[in-house]
Design a protein around this motif. Structure first.
Motif, short mmCIF file in Angstrom:
data_model
loop_
_atom_site.label_atom_id
_atom_site.label_comp_id
_atom_site.label_asym_id
_atom_site.label_seq_id
_atom_site.Cartn_x
_atom_site.Cartn_y
_atom_site.Cartn_z
N GLN A 132 0.82 -1.21 0.00
CA GLN A 132 0.00 0.00 0.00
C GLN A 132 0.86 1.26 0.00
OE1 GLN A 132 -2.01 1.63 3.49
NE2 GLN A 132 -1.74 3.32 2.10
N MET A 133 1.96 1.24 0.73
CA MET A 133 2.83 2.41 0.83
C MET A 133 3.55 2.70 -0.49
SD MET A 133 4.45 1.60 4.59
CE MET A 133 5.46 3.07 4.68
N LEU A 134 3.98 1.64 -1.19
CA LEU A 134 4.75 1.82 -2.43
C LEU A 134 3.88 1.88 -3.67
CD1 LEU A 134 7.69 -0.73 -1.81
CD2 LEU A 134 7.62 1.73 -1.29
N GLY A 135 2.76 1.18 -3.64
CA GLY A 135 1.98 0.99 -4.85
C GLY A 135 2.37 -0.33 -5.50
N LYS A 136 1.50 -0.83 -6.36
CA LYS A 136 1.70 -2.17 -6.94
C LYS A 136 3.00 -2.27 -7.74
CE LYS A 136 -2.44 -2.19 -8.86
NZ LYS A 136 -3.16 -1.12 -8.15
N VAL A 137 3.27 -1.30 -8.62
CA VAL A 137 4.42 -1.40 -9.51
C VAL A 137 5.73 -1.36 -8.73
CG1 VAL A 137 5.67 -0.27 -11.39
CG2 VAL A 137 3.17 -0.39 -11.46
N LYS A 138 5.87 -0.40 -7.83
CA LYS A 138 7.10 -0.30 -7.04
C LYS A 138 7.30 -1.52 -6.15
CE LYS A 138 7.78 4.71 -6.81
NZ LYS A 138 7.89 5.89 -5.90
N PHE A 139 6.20 -2.05 -5.62
CA PHE A 139 6.32 -3.24 -4.77
C PHE A 139 6.84 -4.42 -5.59
CE2 PHE A 139 4.81 -7.13 -2.78
CZ PHE A 139 5.15 -6.92 -1.45
N ILE A 140 6.31 -4.60 -6.79
CA ILE A 140 6.77 -5.69 -7.66
C ILE A 140 8.25 -5.52 -8.00
CG2 ILE A 140 6.55 -6.73 -9.95
CD1 ILE A 140 3.56 -6.05 -9.81
N ILE A 141 8.64 -4.28 -8.35
CA ILE A 141 10.04 -4.00 -8.68
C ILE A 141 10.95 -4.34 -7.49
CG2 ILE A 141 11.71 -2.16 -9.18
CD1 ILE A 141 9.49 -0.82 -10.84
N MET A 142 10.56 -3.88 -6.30
CA MET A 142 11.35 -4.14 -5.10
C MET A 142 11.47 -5.63 -4.83
SD MET A 142 11.00 -5.23 -1.74
CE MET A 142 9.21 -5.09 -1.63
N TYR A 143 10.34 -6.34 -4.91
CA TYR A 143 10.29 -7.76 -4.59
C TYR A 143 11.19 -8.56 -5.53
CZ TYR A 143 8.11 -12.18 -3.14
OH TYR A 143 7.88 -13.43 -2.65
N LEU A 144 11.06 -8.31 -6.83
CA LEU A 144 11.87 -9.03 -7.81
C LEU A 144 13.34 -8.64 -7.70
CD1 LEU A 144 9.58 -8.91 -10.98
CD2 LEU A 144 10.01 -10.85 -9.47
N PHE A 145 13.61 -7.35 -7.48
CA PHE A 145 14.99 -6.89 -7.36
C PHE A 145 15.69 -7.57 -6.19
CE2 PHE A 145 18.19 -3.98 -5.61
CZ PHE A 145 18.97 -3.74 -6.72
N ALA A 146 15.02 -7.59 -5.03
CA ALA A 146 15.62 -8.21 -3.84
C ALA A 146 15.82 -9.71 -4.06
CB ALA A 146 14.74 -7.96 -2.62
N GLY A 147 14.82 -10.37 -4.65
CA GLY A 147 14.95 -11.81 -4.91
C GLY A 147 16.07 -12.12 -5.87
N ILE A 148 16.19 -11.33 -6.93
CA ILE A 148 17.26 -11.55 -7.91
C ILE A 148 18.63 -11.28 -7.30
CG2 ILE A 148 18.25 -10.69 -10.07
CD1 ILE A 148 15.34 -10.23 -11.02
#
Length: 252
Positions: free
Chosen positions: A91-107
């Motif tokens: 909710q704080m980041l928004g859907k797009v930023k959350f997806i970017i963060m999640y994938l970036f950290a996982g990668i």
């Protein structure tokens, strides 16, 4: 912030990315481990992170392990952590930023494992690196964006952070490098994705669903008319959740 008071239907509406990720965890687990279809076994075989195969050019293995898990307990534990800590950040980041963060950290977690671990046939899978990336963002908030998180939730995050590190180094069969580099990835990307972020507010997500084309139907005071006994026990619920995490870690 970390106490879920939404109904199941509201949770799906308010936090679609977290909902999809959790659904994907269990969908792939059922497909691979329960139904055991041939093509599903191929998905797992081609998706597991293996250092030697990545070195040979199979770079998709830096991404695919984020969505695969080694059994039900593994998928359940990671999904529980994601449901507990992911919604507020989505909710704080928004859907797009959350997806970017999640994938970036996982990668980054998988890339760190590939670069630092010397074992050619070391195999790993799981969303833990990406979830530790969520912790990394929260830790950055606690240290440098204090206006985004209150003191009580800051204390909870730091307890979970320390507990997570403890379990990382004490539990068997853990990709320690994946956890640590995932945490670093989340912390590193936090300054960029937290730009223009606002503190979590359940009223914000409810209001977003209550606005029609003709009028604003959301009344922020209407909840004050109802009794909300859960507020009295919110602290107990949070610490109970932490205790459950510890118990699951010890058992599995």
């Amino acid at each position: 912030m970390f106490v879920r008071t939404e109904s199941f239907k509201e949770f799906l509406k308010f936090y679609p990315v977290v909902s999809i990720l959790v659904g994907l965890h269990f969908f792939l687990w059922i497909l691979i481990d329960v139904l055991q279809f041939g093509f599903a076994q191929d998905i797992e075989r081609l998706g597991v992170g293996v250092n030697l195969f990545i070195l040979q050019g199979e770079y998709w293995r830096l991404v695919t392990p984020i969505f695969l898990h080694a059994g039900f307990a593994h998928a359940l534990f990671n999904s529980f952590s994601l449901v507990l800590f992911g919604p507020a950040l989505e909710q704080m980041l928004g859907k797009v930023k959350f997806i970017i963060m999640y994938l970036f950290a996982g990668i980054i977690g998988n890339l760190g494992t590939f670069v630092v671990n010397p074992e050619a046939y070391y195999a790993h899978l799981g969303a833990s690196g990406a979830i530790f990336g969520i912790f990394g963002v929260y830790v950055y908030m606690v240290l440098y964006r204090k206006h985004l998180i209150d003191q009580a939730n800051s204390q909870i995050i730091m307890v979970i952070f320390i507990l997570g590190l403890f379990m990382t180094f004490t539990r068997p069969n853990i990709n320690v490098l994946g956890h640590l580099f995932g945490l670093i990835g989340g912390f590193a990307i936090a300054p960029a994705i937290l730009k223009n972020a606002r503190p979590f507010s359940i009223w914000q997500v409810r209001a977003r669903r209550s606005v029609s084309s003709d009028e604003i139907t959301f009344n922020p005071n209407r909840w004050n008319k109802r009794s909300v006994p859960w507020k009295k026990f919110a602290g107990y619920v949070i610490w109970a959740a932490i205790a459950i995490l510890v118990i699951i870690a010890v058992v599995f």
